[in-house]
Design a protein around this motif. Structure first.
Motif, PDB file in Angstrom:
ATOM      1  N   CYS A  62       0.865  -1.182   0.000  1.00 59.90           N
ATOM      2  CA  CYS A  62       0.000   0.000   0.000  1.00 59.90           C
ATOM      3  C   CYS A  62       0.905   1.237   0.000  1.00 59.90           C
ATOM      4  CB  CYS A  62      -0.935  -0.016   1.206  1.00 59.90           C
ATOM      5  SG  CYS A  62      -0.170   0.598   2.714  1.00 59.90           S
ATOM      6  N   SER A  77       1.654   3.166   2.225  1.00 56.67           N
ATOM      7  CA  SER A  77       2.482   3.293   3.427  1.00 56.67           C
ATOM      8  C   SER A  77       3.476   2.145   3.571  1.00 56.67           C
ATOM      9  CB  SER A  77       1.592   3.319   4.675  1.00 56.67           C
ATOM     10  OG  SER A  77       0.693   4.393   4.589  1.00 56.67           O
ATOM     11  N   HIS A 136       2.678  -1.261   3.644  1.00 51.99           N
ATOM     12  CA  HIS A 136       2.187  -2.522   4.217  1.00 51.99           C
ATOM     13  C   HIS A 136       1.976  -3.559   3.115  1.00 51.99           C
ATOM     14  CE1 HIS A 136       0.525   0.575   7.163  1.00 51.99           C
ATOM     15  NE2 HIS A 136       1.507  -0.047   7.797  1.00 51.99           N
ATOM     16  N   CYS A 171      -6.142  -1.413   2.413  1.00 52.34           N
ATOM     17  CA  CYS A 171      -5.050  -2.048   3.158  1.00 52.34           C
ATOM     18  C   CYS A 171      -5.572  -2.506   4.528  1.00 52.34           C
ATOM     19  CB  CYS A 171      -3.908  -1.053   3.335  1.00 52.34           C
ATOM     20  SG  CYS A 171      -2.660  -1.635   4.509  1.00 52.34           S
ATOM     21  N   THR A 208      -4.040  -3.048   7.144  1.00 55.40           N
ATOM     22  CA  THR A 208      -3.299  -2.464   8.270  1.00 55.40           C
ATOM     23  C   THR A 208      -3.662  -1.001   8.488  1.00 55.40           C
ATOM     24  OG1 THR A 208      -1.506  -3.942   7.661  1.00 55.40           O
ATOM     25  CG2 THR A 208      -0.973  -2.235   9.264  1.00 55.40           C
ATOM     26  N   CYS A 209      -3.688  -0.205   7.394  1.00 52.68           N
ATOM     27  CA  CYS A 209      -3.911   1.238   7.569  1.00 52.68           C
ATOM     28  C   CYS A 209      -5.162   1.751   6.858  1.00 52.68           C
ATOM     29  CB  CYS A 209      -2.680   2.015   7.095  1.00 52.68           C
ATOM     30  SG  CYS A 209      -2.482   1.976   5.306  1.00 52.68           S
TER      31      CYS A 209
END
Ligand code: ZN
Ligand code: ZN
Ligand code: ZN
Ligand code: ZN
Length: 332
Positions: A105, A107, A109, A122, A124-125
């Motif tokens: 992604c 960021s 991840h 994503c 995670t974020c």
């Protein structure tokens, strides 16, 4: 139902000459688990494409198994550093490894290629998944060894990422899935449990003994996706015969007939089978090696790596909508 019963009693009589007849309706894809086969030309809306969704679920289950082995990771001779690095490549959704091509992604991840198509953002974020490739992580992945995902079931191998998927497909520790076509049954377990499972959960499947039998599929003219299944026992092994009618190409139904052994791919190599349509002064023969139920028949049917014929051929060999297929199993 009364029609069905008379069919069944006829079946018993015919069995004396090793001829079986039974049928599964298109509905049986979703119901065959615990229901006797049922035919209803008037019934509509069977979930024909269900099968597409089931393999991922089985995958998921296997991954859970793997995950429960979890922590220690290693087991390889590669030492602690390698497994630490490999753990950085764990998918946050399924805990399997993220292997090349690795996408991240915005960021940074990672998520594995199995989970990715099922996600909108994503995990995670919550940012958009994007299509950013992480070449550095791919290079790292290419230098590592990864434990087989059936590690928890006893497989001690560690593999380069390029070899992992192929090994896991063949891994002797991979659990067996229920071999009934249509994938409506989610059962999984060791090979020795497959026959007890079939006998307990799929009572409607006829089982015949002998290396040379006649498989009589009734009502082959039923529209839509239909399958007929039968077990054959010989040479101390059990074989499953499958006749499927489906429309791989819309508006163009075809029949696919294939034999699989309730055994490992290695055991499958010891046998060959012959399918023969015979009648009305015509003969059509197909010979091949049986599949192992570990491989399943879906790929064989997809690639037409089995006996394939269309309804007009079926009509040539059938008698009042019933098609007899001679099945001969031989040892190599
Ligand atoms: Zn994943
Ligand atoms: Zn993210
Ligand atoms: Zn393995
Ligand atoms: Zn089953």
């Amino acid at each position: 139902m009364s029609v069905r019963r008379s069919d069944a009693s006829r079946c018993l009589r015919l069995r004396a000459v090793r001829i079986a007849r039974w049928r599964f309706s298109r509905e049986s894809r979703s119901r065959r688990v615990s229901f006797p086969p049922r035919v209803g030309p008037g019934q509509k809306g069977w979930p024909m494409r269900k099968r597409a969704s089931s393999p991922p679920r089985a995958e998921q289950q296997r991954k859970r198994n793997k995950m429960s082995s979890g922590g220690g990771g290693g087991g390889s001779s590669g030492g602690g550093d390698s497994s630490d690095l490999a753990s950085l490549l764990e998918c946050p959704v399924c805990f399997d490894y993220v292997l090349p091509p690795i996408l991240q992604c915005q960021s940074g991840h990672l998520v594995c290629s199995n989970c990715r198509p099922k996600l909108n953002c994503c995990p995670t974020c919550r940012a958009p998944l994007g299509n950013i490739r992480n070449l550095a992580m791919e290079q790292v992945a290419n230098t590592l060894k990864f434990t087989c995902k059936y590690n928890a079931s006893g497989c001690a191998l560690s593999l380069a990422c390029g070899d992992k998927a192929e090994h896991e497909e063949q891994c002797p520790f991979r659990p067996y899935s229920c071999p009934c076509p249509g994938a409506s049954c989610k059962w999984q377990g060791p090979l020795e449990q497959v026959m007890p499972h079939l006998l307990a959960a799929h009572k409607s499947i006829t089982n015949l003994t002998g290396e040379d039998i006649v498989f009589l599929a009734t009502d082959i003219n039923l529209p839509g996706a239909v399958d007929w299944v039968m077990m054959q026992t010989c040479y101390g092994h059990n074989f499953m015969l499958i006749l499927e009618k489906q429309e791989k190409f819309e508006g163009h139904p075809q029949f696919f007939a294939v034999v699989q052994i309730v055994g490992s791919p290695k055991e499958a190599k010891n046998f060959a089978y012959k399918l023969e349509l015979n009648g009305n002064k015509r003969k059509l023969t197909y010979e091949a090696a049986p599949r192992s139920i570990h491989e399943g028949v879906a790929a064989a049917i997809n690639h037409s790596d089995c006996l394939v014929f269309d309804p007009s051929i079926a009509k040539l060999f059938s008698d009042h909508g019933n098609l007899g297929i001679n099945v001969t199993i031989s040892q190599i």
